[in-house]
Design a protein around this motif. Structure first.
Motif, short mmCIF file in Angstrom:
data_model
loop_
_atom_site.label_atom_id
_atom_site.label_comp_id
_atom_site.label_asym_id
_atom_site.label_seq_id
_atom_site.Cartn_x
_atom_site.Cartn_y
_atom_site.Cartn_z
N VAL A 1 82.52 102.02 65.67
CA VAL A 1 81.84 102.41 64.08
C VAL A 1 80.59 103.24 64.46
N PRO A 2 80.54 104.50 64.39
CA PRO A 2 79.17 105.11 64.60
C PRO A 2 78.07 104.49 63.68
N TRP A 3 77.01 104.60 64.58
CA TRP A 3 75.75 103.92 64.15
C TRP A 3 75.24 104.34 62.81
N HIS A 4 75.48 105.67 62.30
CA HIS A 4 75.10 106.18 61.05
C HIS A 4 76.13 105.53 59.87
N ARG A 5 77.32 104.89 60.28
CA ARG A 5 77.97 104.05 59.39
C ARG A 5 77.79 102.70 59.36
N VAL A 6 76.93 102.02 60.03
CA VAL A 6 76.62 100.89 60.57
C VAL A 6 75.34 100.35 59.45
N HIS B 1 69.38 101.09 55.28
CA HIS B 1 69.52 101.23 53.87
C HIS B 1 69.75 102.87 53.81
N ASP B 2 68.79 103.70 54.61
CA ASP B 2 68.58 105.12 54.69
C ASP B 2 70.28 105.55 55.03
N ARG B 3 70.98 104.97 55.80
CA ARG B 3 72.49 105.12 56.16
C ARG B 3 73.36 104.83 55.04
N LEU B 4 72.93 103.88 54.29
CA LEU B 4 73.73 103.30 53.21
C LEU B 4 73.69 104.54 52.07
N ALA B 5 72.47 104.86 51.83
CA ALA B 5 72.07 105.80 50.79
C ALA B 5 72.82 107.33 51.34
N ALA B 6 72.76 107.43 52.34
CA ALA B 6 73.41 108.81 52.94
C ALA B 6 74.85 108.82 52.92
N TYR B 7 75.38 107.58 53.04
CA TYR B 7 76.86 107.31 53.00
C TYR B 7 77.33 107.71 51.62
N GLN B 8 76.58 107.16 50.58
CA GLN B 8 76.98 107.42 49.31
C GLN B 8 77.02 108.69 48.90
N ARG B 9 76.03 109.70 49.29
CA ARG B 9 76.08 110.79 49.05
C ARG B 9 77.32 111.54 49.66
N GLU B 10 77.95 111.13 51.03
CA GLU B 10 79.17 111.56 51.55
C GLU B 10 80.24 111.27 50.28
N VAL B 11 80.34 110.15 50.07
CA VAL B 11 81.37 109.58 49.19
C VAL B 11 81.44 110.61 47.63
N ILE B 12 80.12 110.65 47.42
CA ILE B 12 80.08 111.51 46.06
C ILE B 12 80.33 112.88 46.24
N ASP B 13 80.14 113.60 47.45
CA ASP B 13 80.24 114.90 47.62
C ASP B 13 81.67 115.07 47.93
N GLY B 14 82.25 114.07 48.54
CA GLY B 14 83.84 114.35 48.79
C GLY B 14 84.68 113.46 47.81
N ASP B 15 84.12 112.84 46.72
CA ASP B 15 84.79 112.17 45.86
C ASP B 15 85.95 111.25 46.61
N LEU B 16 85.45 110.59 47.37
CA LEU B 16 86.31 109.82 48.33
C LEU B 16 86.75 108.72 47.66
N ALA B 17 87.90 108.30 47.92
CA ALA B 17 88.71 107.05 47.32
C ALA B 17 88.17 105.93 48.30
N GLU C 1 63.92 96.49 52.63
CA GLU C 1 62.52 96.46 52.59
C GLU C 1 62.00 95.32 53.04
N GLN C 2 62.39 93.93 52.35
CA GLN C 2 61.73 92.81 52.64
C GLN C 2 62.38 91.97 53.71
N TYR C 3 63.59 92.19 53.92
CA TYR C 3 64.45 91.20 54.84
C TYR C 3 64.83 91.98 56.01
N GLY C 4 64.79 93.29 56.12
CA GLY C 4 65.31 94.16 57.22
C GLY C 4 64.80 95.17 57.64
N ASP C 5 65.59 96.29 57.82
CA ASP C 5 64.99 97.47 58.47
C ASP C 5 65.37 98.51 57.40
N THR C 6 64.82 99.29 56.86
CA THR C 6 65.07 100.35 55.90
C THR C 6 65.92 101.57 56.58
N VAL C 7 66.01 101.69 57.89
CA VAL C 7 66.86 102.58 58.41
C VAL C 7 68.38 102.31 58.14
#
Length: 493
Positions: free
Chosen positions: A261-266, A126-142, A118-124
């Motif tokens: 690397v797809p944009w939603h994973r950057v 971070h939104d991608r990062l949070a969405a990725y963590q949900r992928e990792v949780i849902d798939g219990d990925l290693a 929020e302070q130094y970049g674009d929250t989009v």
């Protein structure tokens, strides 16, 4: 989706990834050199279910997740994580350094610091990062990471000379995503993980933005090439090689050959402000809670192992042996105390992210030395006994069994079979190929000791932890300027 079992983890590895062992491209699901490593990691996934009360918790979107995914927001969360980290480390008595909870914790720390984006970049991003963590949780990925720049020539800067074209960087941007090329060191667990998480490690200077990239991709992404080291796994019973028979987590150099690397994973794309802040804003207080607790579990095991060695040789009452045992125990007590203090003094690091006190970083400067010293103590105490160790099968042989039972017993009533088990375990811990690899891992997996100490010094200076020298003279009524002035011989005041 709930936390995976070992069978589900293994099923996910059959995905056509490009892995090289020597000059052979291998299928990790069928190659014998990977079989026991995969089984060892699969058992970790089963272990989290065996100890679900400690290792698992309700996921935000339903089902169960590993506690390592928790975004810590309070001291209670810090304690909840402590219990889970301690339990998960006990699966391998701390010998596995890259169990999935390690990178899960890193990711959770980065997601916790939305305020930096929020302070130094674009929250989009971070939104991608949070969405990725949900992928990792849902798939219990290693997950594993690969974050060290491929700086082969140390006589120049990390991105200068030959290094400029070797390390991972962005070479193109398309409508679909970014194209990256180069290598990264060193992906422990890489060949048998599900995904690679590339994130900041050391700061990058202005003008080198193409190297400031953070993203996550599946290991089987086209263009991702894993080049493995020699395997240290052995095809022996666990009783004979408790670590080498199942805990070789494999290390690989990862080469990215024009990988899209797809944009939603950057998550970071050239933003030095975010890149240079996210690691410093999470690493010690967040990530090192997991690493320090794992180290405590390993020291605890090493201490008890050495006690058993001393009993089996009848040296437990000798002063020099007691001193070595006390040395290991002192390392354990100090490590526990630092972790406890850092957890008690945990606080909001920004944006509601609740991490341990930064004092926990002191273990990063000491633990590599302690672990190497523990191995040295094991070899000193074990001496020739580390090599005079029949296998478990030898004791069951009708001809050989009675001989080794008679001539290779332990002291103080320790049976020959138990003596062999103790010293075979000690050798596998400190002297085998895997034991030697693990010592090297402990030395460098959080960076060099010299770099860590220099960083701690800079932190101290930044916090203003100076002034004791001047205070000595000020308390004696000597002005600060006079205290610092050169004095002539024989001068009076």
């Amino acid at each position: 989706m709930t936390a995976r079992t070992g069978a589900q983890y293994k099923a996910g590895l059959d995905d056509g990834r490009e892995v090289w062992l020597g000059d052979e491209q291998i299928d990790i699901t069928t190659h014998p050199a990977m079989a026991r490593s995969i089984e060892g990691m699969a058992s970790y996934f089963d272990y989290q279910h065996l100890h679900a009360d400690e290792a698992l918790m309700a996921a935000p979107h339903g089902g169960q997740m590993n506690v390592s995914h928790l975004l810590p927001r309070s001291k209670k969360d810090i304690q909840r994580r402590h219990v889970a980290f301690d339990r998960l480390a006990r699966y391998s008595v701390g010998m596995l350094g890259r169990t999935p909870d390690y990178v899960n914790v890193v990711l959770a720390g980065h997601v916790s610091r939305r305020d930096i984006f929020e302070q130094y970049g674009d929250t989009v991003f971070h939104d991608r990062l949070a969405a990725y963590q949900r992928e990792v949780i849902d798939g219990d990925l290693a997950l594993t990471h690969t974050i060290v720049h491929a700086a082969i020539d140390k006589s120049v800067g990390e991105f200068e000379g030959v290094n400029e074209d070797l390390t991972l960087r962005v070479v193109d941007r398309t409508a679909e995503g970014v194209v990256v090329r180069g290598a990264k060191m060193l992906a422990t667990l890489g060949p048998i993980a599900d995904e690679l998480y590339v994130y900041p490690a050391t700061p990058i200077r202005p003008g080198q933005e193409e190297y400031a990239i953070s993203f996550a991709i599946p290991v089987n992404t086209p263009g991702v090439v894993s080049v493995c080291r020699d395997p240290y796994v052995v095809d022996m019973d666990v009783v004979d090689r408790p670590f080498s028979a199942r805990f070789d987590e494999q290390d690989a150099v990862v080469i990215f050959e024009d990988v899209l690397v797809p944009w939603h994973r950057v998550f970071i794309d050239g933003n030095l402000d975010v890149y240079n802040r996210i690691n410093g804003g999470t690493a010690t207080g967040n990530t090192q809670q997991q690493t320090a607790i794992r180290a405590c579990v390993k020291l605890e095991f090493a201490y008890d192992l050495c006690v058993q060695m001393a009993k089996a040789t009848g040296t437990d009452a000798k002063p020099d042996t007691a001193a070595m045992l006390g040395e290991i125990y002192s390392y354990l007590r100090i490590a526990r105390a630092v972790v406890h203090s850092a957890e008690i003094k945990s606080s909001d690091w920004g944006g509601g992210a609740w991490f341990c006190h930064d004092d926990i970083s002191s273990l990063r400067t000491m633990m590599p030395l302690w672990m190497a010293r523990v191995n040295d103590i094991i070899k000193t105490m074990g001496s020739h006994n580390l090599l005079a160790t029949p296998t478990a099968a030898a004791f069951d042989h009708p001809r050989l069994g009675p001989l080794v039972e008679k001539y290779l017993p332990g002291a103080q009533g320790v049976s020959a079979r138990e003596r062999a088990r103790i010293f075979r375990t000690a050798w596998d811990f400190a002297g085998s190929a895997l034991g030697s690899r693990n010592e090297l891992y402990e030395r460098f997996y959080l960076g060099s000791v010299g770099r860590a100490r220099a960083l701690d010094h800079r932190k101290a200076q930044g916090k203003g932890e100076t002034g004791a020298f001047r205070e000595l003279f000020e308390d004696a009524g000597i002005p600060a300027a006079d205290a610092m002035a050169p004095q002539s011989v024989g001068a009076t005041h």
